[in-house]
Design a protein around this motif. Structure first.
Motif, mmCIF file in Angstrom:
data_model
loop_
_atom_site.group_PDB
_atom_site.id
_atom_site.type_symbol
_atom_site.label_atom_id
_atom_site.label_comp_id
_atom_site.label_asym_id
_atom_site.label_seq_id
_atom_site.Cartn_x
_atom_site.Cartn_y
_atom_site.Cartn_z
ATOM 1 N N ILE A 1 -19.378 131.286 38.288
ATOM 2 C CA ILE A 1 -19.856 130.818 39.596
ATOM 3 C C ILE A 1 -19.810 129.291 39.642
ATOM 4 N N ASP A 2 -19.357 128.753 40.792
ATOM 5 C CA ASP A 2 -19.236 127.302 40.946
ATOM 6 C C ASP A 2 -20.399 126.680 41.718
ATOM 7 N N LEU A 3 -21.128 127.493 42.505
ATOM 8 C CA LEU A 3 -22.269 126.975 43.271
ATOM 9 C C LEU A 3 -23.248 128.114 43.526
ATOM 10 N N LEU A 4 -24.529 127.825 43.332
ATOM 11 C CA LEU A 4 -25.587 128.782 43.639
ATOM 12 C C LEU A 4 -26.308 128.340 44.909
ATOM 13 N N ILE A 5 -26.394 129.243 45.889
ATOM 14 C CA ILE A 5 -27.196 129.005 47.089
ATOM 15 C C ILE A 5 -28.306 130.047 47.079
ATOM 16 N N THR A 6 -29.560 129.606 47.049
ATOM 17 C CA THR A 6 -30.654 130.578 46.920
ATOM 18 C C THR A 6 -31.835 130.257 47.821
ATOM 19 N N ASP A 7 -32.465 131.335 48.286
ATOM 20 C CA ASP A 7 -33.749 131.225 48.973
ATOM 21 C C ASP A 7 -34.825 131.046 47.908
ATOM 22 N N LEU A 8 -36.014 130.582 48.322
ATOM 23 C CA LEU A 8 -37.113 130.410 47.368
ATOM 24 C C LEU A 8 -38.082 131.579 47.404
ATOM 25 N N LYS A 9 -38.448 132.016 48.591
ATOM 26 C CA LYS A 9 -39.469 133.060 48.725
ATOM 27 C C LYS A 9 -38.814 134.439 48.715
ATOM 28 N N MET A 10 -38.956 135.121 47.581
ATOM 29 C CA MET A 10 -38.412 136.475 47.455
ATOM 30 C C MET A 10 -39.411 137.347 46.705
#
Length: 442
Positions: free
Chosen positions: A50-59
């Motif tokens: 993977i080259d970039l991680l895009i993530t939400d915080l509240k899960m």
């Protein structure tokens, strides 16, 4: 014709947000991986480049901050972009400390997302190019294997012979010698490098779960099996599976592994039908499997199936000429990680590093250098090394010395280790300063 761009992993428990991000990213020709939970994201990270991680915080269950911390620890060069609908000062602070390069608050525009992604990937590429440039200063590398000693060259020659075929390989060596690095070199230096590489620590998975994790399972096959799931072998199909600490596998798992090697197929837990599989198996252990065969805890037929090609990874004490190169590697690694904190090692400190026997091998050396980089200002001196290393003597020389000569050498070593602090040296030697001065004058 457009070229495929980077692999981007997006993590959010909101399916609508995942679909929105996917549409935007695909319109820019990125290759997308999606996860609705941290657990699913970790699985993808382990199996995919993977080259970039895009993530939400509240899960639910495990939140995005835990994922960010995990990535910072295990994938320190992977850029991280946070997208959240519930911004807070604390979350922002934690994200910054975890080297998150961009932070977007929902709702955001398509243009804002594109700017954040470009920024994240640009910073990552700049750091990578800088790191590559610095790595050129470290000579004698083969993949991640570093060394110029005769014993490490023997290992590299075997890797060269086996890297382009799928013969089963057995790697043996003490803990911390770099057996997984050898497995990765076999995979990534050969023609199957674009196929999956899946590493499994058989000693790190509970015995009752190892079978289902390796081979997968069908829904309802045991308590908690709520869906059908592929195992590590299916994930590695077409590539390489690395089974570390194979000696920890139960006899039941060993029996299933034997079938994989003989029939080139796997059967999921709870299934009756076999699935064909095309996987190169690399196994490793620091245990003596021949002793385990005698104790009937390891199958002899499996042992011979696994050891088509054997590679012995030497302990660090048998390749001490590689220590300076490894030290350079770790100084560079932690210099980059700790924000350009590039330091040097004094001749005296390096001498001690070279003389120590390193029972924990390369892993222990890396830990010592990491600690020293943190503790020193600009130069690693003897005082920045652990006590048990500073005061280690090597009496393994074949040259026999008189007691007086041994006493002289020992006093000199203690003085070097204490930075010529005679008071501290006297405490270690259990003598007074006057006696030290007298012996020095002699």
């Amino acid at each position: 014709m457009q070229l495929q761009k980077e692999n981007i992993l997006i993590v959010d428990d909101d399916v609508n947000i995942l679909e929105l991000l996917q549409r935007h990213l695909q319109s820019w020709n990125y290759h997308i991986y999606k996860a609705v939970s941290v657990k699913e994201a970790v699985t993808i990270l382990r199996d995919t480049n993977i080259d970039l991680l895009i993530t939400d915080l509240k899960m639910p269950e495990i939140d995005g901050l835990e994922l960010i911390k995990f990535v910072s620890e295990h994938y320190p060069t992977l850029p991280k972009l946070v997208v959240t609908g519930y911004p807070s000062a604390q979350d922002s602070l934690t994200s910054i400390k975890s080297r998150v390069v961009a932070y977007l608050t929902k709702p955001f525009t398509k243009d804002e997302l594109k700017v954040a992604i470009n920024k994240s990937l640009l910073i990552s590429k700049t750091k990578y190019q800088k790191k590559v440039k610095l790595l050129k200063k470290v000579n004698d590398t083969y993949g991640e294997i570093i060394g110029s000693s005769e014993k490490i060259n023997d290992v590299v020659q075997i890797i060269e012979r086996v890297k382009n075929n799928k013969a089963t390989i057995f790697i043996k060596g003490e803990s911390g010698t770099g057996k997984e690095l050898v497995a990765r070199a076999i995979h990534y230096q050969g023609k199957f490098a674009r196929a999956p590489f899946v590493a499994v620590n058989c000693g790190g998975i509970p015995e009752n779960l190892l079978e289902s994790e390796l081979f997968g399972y069908l829904k309802g096959s045991f308590t908690g099996a709520e869906t059908n799931r592929d195992g590590f072998f299916q994930a590695a199909n077409g590539g390489t599976i690395f089974l570390d600490e194979i000696g920890n596998a139960s006899l039941a798992v060993q029996s299933r592994l034997l079938r994989v090697l003989q029939e080139k197929e796997v059967v999921k837990v709870g299934a009756s039908k076999a699935e064909s599989i095309d996987v190169r198996i690399i196994a490793a252990t620091n245990s003596n499997l021949r002793d385990m065969i005698q104790k009937q805890t390891f199958r002899e037929d499996l042992f011979y199936r696994l050891t088509v090609v054997e590679i012995h990874v030497p302990p660090l004490r048998e390749r001490k000429e590689d220590i300076p190169l490894l030290v350079d590697k770790f100084l560079l690694k932690y210099g980059v990680e700790y924000k350009e904190r590039f330091v040097k090692v004094t001749t005296e400190a390096m001498e001690i590093l070279n003389r120590y026997d390193w029972p924990g091998n390369i892993r222990e050396l890396e830990n010592v250098i990491q600690r020293a980089v943190i503790m020193c200002e600009n130069i690693i001196e003897i005082e920045h090394l652990p006590e048990h290393i500073k005061y280690t003597l090597d009496f393994s020389s074949e040259k026999l010395l008189s007691l007086k000569e041994i006493e002289k050498q020992y006093i000199q070593k203690v003085l070097r280790a204490t930075g010529n602090n005679k008071t501290k040296a006297a405490e270690i030697l259990k003598i007074d300063r006057k006696t030290i001065r007298q012996k020095l004058s002699e």
